[in-house]
Design a protein around this motif. Structure first.
Motif, short mmCIF file in Angstrom:
data_model
loop_
_atom_site.label_atom_id
_atom_site.label_comp_id
_atom_site.label_asym_id
_atom_site.label_seq_id
_atom_site.Cartn_x
_atom_site.Cartn_y
_atom_site.Cartn_z
N GLU A 107 -3.11 -5.64 9.83
CA GLU A 107 -1.34 -5.99 9.39
C GLU A 107 -0.65 -6.15 9.80
O GLU A 107 -0.18 -7.07 9.01
N VAL A 108 -1.26 -7.84 10.93
CA VAL A 108 -0.38 -8.19 11.31
C VAL A 108 -0.41 -9.93 10.51
O VAL A 108 0.37 -10.06 9.67
N LYS B 282 2.14 -0.38 2.29
CA LYS B 282 0.31 -0.58 3.15
C LYS B 282 0.09 -2.21 2.50
O LYS B 282 -0.05 -1.62 1.28
N ASP B 283 -0.35 -2.95 3.17
CA ASP B 283 -1.33 -4.18 2.98
C ASP B 283 -0.40 -5.25 2.10
O ASP B 283 -0.68 -5.83 1.62
N LYS B 284 0.94 -4.52 1.38
CA LYS B 284 2.00 -5.56 1.07
C LYS B 284 2.44 -6.96 2.68
O LYS B 284 3.07 -6.61 2.98
N LYS B 285 2.23 -8.07 1.92
CA LYS B 285 2.98 -9.73 2.93
C LYS B 285 4.35 -9.01 2.42
O LYS B 285 4.84 -9.45 3.68
N ASN B 286 4.83 -8.85 1.72
CA ASN B 286 6.67 -8.70 1.84
C ASN B 286 6.60 -7.85 1.70
O ASN B 286 7.44 -7.09 0.84
N ILE B 287 6.74 -7.26 2.93
CA ILE B 287 7.93 -5.93 2.91
C ILE B 287 9.19 -6.13 3.71
O ILE B 287 9.58 -7.45 4.03
N LYS C 27 4.81 -5.71 10.35
CA LYS C 27 5.59 -7.49 10.35
C LYS C 27 6.64 -7.70 11.09
O LYS C 27 6.92 -8.89 10.70
N MET D 14 -2.03 -10.14 7.75
CA MET D 14 -1.92 -9.45 6.17
C MET D 14 -0.25 -10.05 5.75
O MET D 14 -0.10 -10.95 4.58
N SER D 15 0.00 -9.91 7.35
CA SER D 15 2.51 -9.73 7.07
C SER D 15 2.53 -11.81 7.27
O SER D 15 3.97 -12.26 7.15
N MET D 16 1.79 -12.51 7.98
CA MET D 16 2.24 -13.73 8.54
C MET D 16 2.39 -14.65 6.94
O MET D 16 1.36 -14.66 6.03
N TYR E 27 3.93 -16.39 -4.20
CA TYR E 27 4.53 -16.10 -2.37
C TYR E 27 5.05 -17.71 -2.92
O TYR E 27 6.04 -17.69 -2.36
#
Lengths: 266, 177
Positions: A12-13, B97-102, B141, A15-17, A64
């Protein structure tokens, strides 16, 4: 107190990078490399430019609009992001090939969208072919010499779905026949200084699904016969789906369409 | 007329609503600390929600919940976060959940970024054990944001990743396996 990133829900970390951060993380150790690989992040578009001293990657991620650019040199890479240039080194990475092999391995199913050969020595193209086994579109840059373009085409065309070259590389009839009968999806020639001379037989034996040629010299008679044969013959066995010829010589439309019923729609 | 803000995708800050009186229970950490929490806050944890439901279904009085894998300091942080978010719609966290841009709301940003990295990791790990989706989302995040623009060397330092030759020989999960 020791910190252990491995204890976190690391997927999850990751995924956010951002892409640049993800790649920096992947370079830290074998474990981080495998974690990035397992995170299965997809890149939207990758462009590669091969130059004499370095290979440049431009990477974009879907939705993005994050675009970053890497210059891979032998002992280091330069990363351009947020208008800043950073230099990264890794002890056991001493060749461009080490960096690119790492990069290509961390993203699964990575296909380079655009490979542009700008300047490179011929022997280096073998390395390029090993590093980038598949690309969607190959450009052999217009600044490349005719001889280099020809050699580079023969070395690299098997890895590309679509090839664009800017030099007329037909030395003789054998060359022309070999190239036009290749089993390629898409081939574009763009040479406005040395036109491509085509005969009727060239069009009839063509095996490329989509061919674009500029500039072409072909007679009205040959075009007229090709059209008639194409309309009469069994088109299902004829592979080309799209032939686009930008003509060098002036042709008379009436002569090209002589004996063919046609209608001008607009 | 002022333009409408497009806030549909952003989680709305919790606003107090008139509701039934809070049902307070005791929560005990793995190191024996006893804290108090509103049941509505605890329901943000799927793990605790299942336990609470078990008590309610059997009409057993719920006096104390034991959280065996979270220490007192971290549990206090978890409960503080849950208290702040007890009115939230859980569907928002699931959707993120599972989204990059939170988008991290300002209270959460302040709450999470003030923590030293070690405490933040413990908090996320606790959220993971207790299955608190919103806290996992914002925590992960925040960690990703802390790595923003960092070089490999800076990441090593930030996350305590040793150089390959510094690998401890006794560790079971090493950075280089």
């Amino acid at each position: 107190m020791p910190i252990c990133l491995l204890s976190l829900p690391i997927e999850e970390v990751l995924m956010s990078m951002d892409i640049g951060d993800l790649i920096a993380f992947s370079v830290c150790s074998k474990r981080t490399k495998n974690l990035v690989k397992a995170s299965n992040r997809k890149m939207h578009r990758i462009e590669v430019y091969v130059e004499e001293r370095y290979i440049r990657f431009r990477v974009m991620e879907r939705n993005y609009y994050e675009l970053i650019s890497f210059h891979f040199f032998d002992s280091y890479i330069e990363l351009n992001r947020n208008d800043l240039v950073e230099v990264w080194r890794k002890q056991d990475f001493t060749q461009i090939a080490h960096w690119i092999a790492h990069f290509m391995s961390i993203f699964d199913d990575l296909i380079v969208d655009y490979l542009n050969i700008v300047t490179a020595s011929l022997y280096y193209l073998d390395t390029v072919k090993q590093l980038i086994p598949k690309c969607r579109r190959l450009h052999i840059n217009e600044i490349c010499s005719r001889a280099f373009t020809k050699d580079a085409f023969w070395k690299l065309y098997p890895i590309a779905e679509r090839v664009v070259i800017y030099k007329n590389i037909f030395d003789d009839e054998t060359d022309k026949s070999k190239i036009l009968t290749l089993n390629l999806k898409d081939l574009s020639f763009k040479d406005w200084e040395n036109s491509f001379k085509l005969e009727l037989d060239d069009l009839l034996t063509l095996n490329i699904a989509r061919l674009s040629m500029a500039a072409t010299t072909i007679t009205e008679k040959a075009l007229n016969r090709f059209l008639k044969l194409w309309m009469k013959g069994s088109r299902t066995f004829y592979r080309p789906k799209n032939i686009r010829l930008q003509l060098w010589n002036v042709v008379n439309r009436e002569e090209v369409l002589r004996g063919i019923k046609y209608q001008i729609l607009f | 007329m002022a333009p409408k803000k497009n806030s549909a995708k952003r989680p709305q800050p919790s606003t107090p609503k008139p509701s039934a009186p809070a049902r307070i229970v005791k929560v005990q950490s793995s190191d024996g600390h006893i804290l108090q929490a509103d049941v509505r806050a605890l329901l943000l944890s799927s793990t605790l929600a299942a336990t609470i439901k078990g008590y309610d279904d059997e009409n057993k009085p719920l006096e104390k919940l034991e959280v065996n894998n979270v220490v007192g300091f971290t549990l206090k942080l978890v409960l503080e976060w849950c208290e702040k978010h007890k009115e939230d719609d859980p569907a928002i966290a699931q959707a993120e959940k599972d989204k990059k841009n939170i988008f991290i709301p300002s209270w959460d940003r302040h709450f999470l970024t003030k923590l030293p990295m070690g405490n933040l990791f413990d908090l996320i790990t606790a959220a993971y054990h207790l299955d608190i989706t919103g806290l996992i989302n914002y925590g992960c995040k925040t960690v990703a944001n802390s790595a923003k623009g960092k070089s490999t060397e800076e990441m090593r330092e930030l996350f305590g990743i040793p150089e390959p030759w510094e690998q401890p020989s006794t560790s079971t999960a090493t950075w280089d396996d």
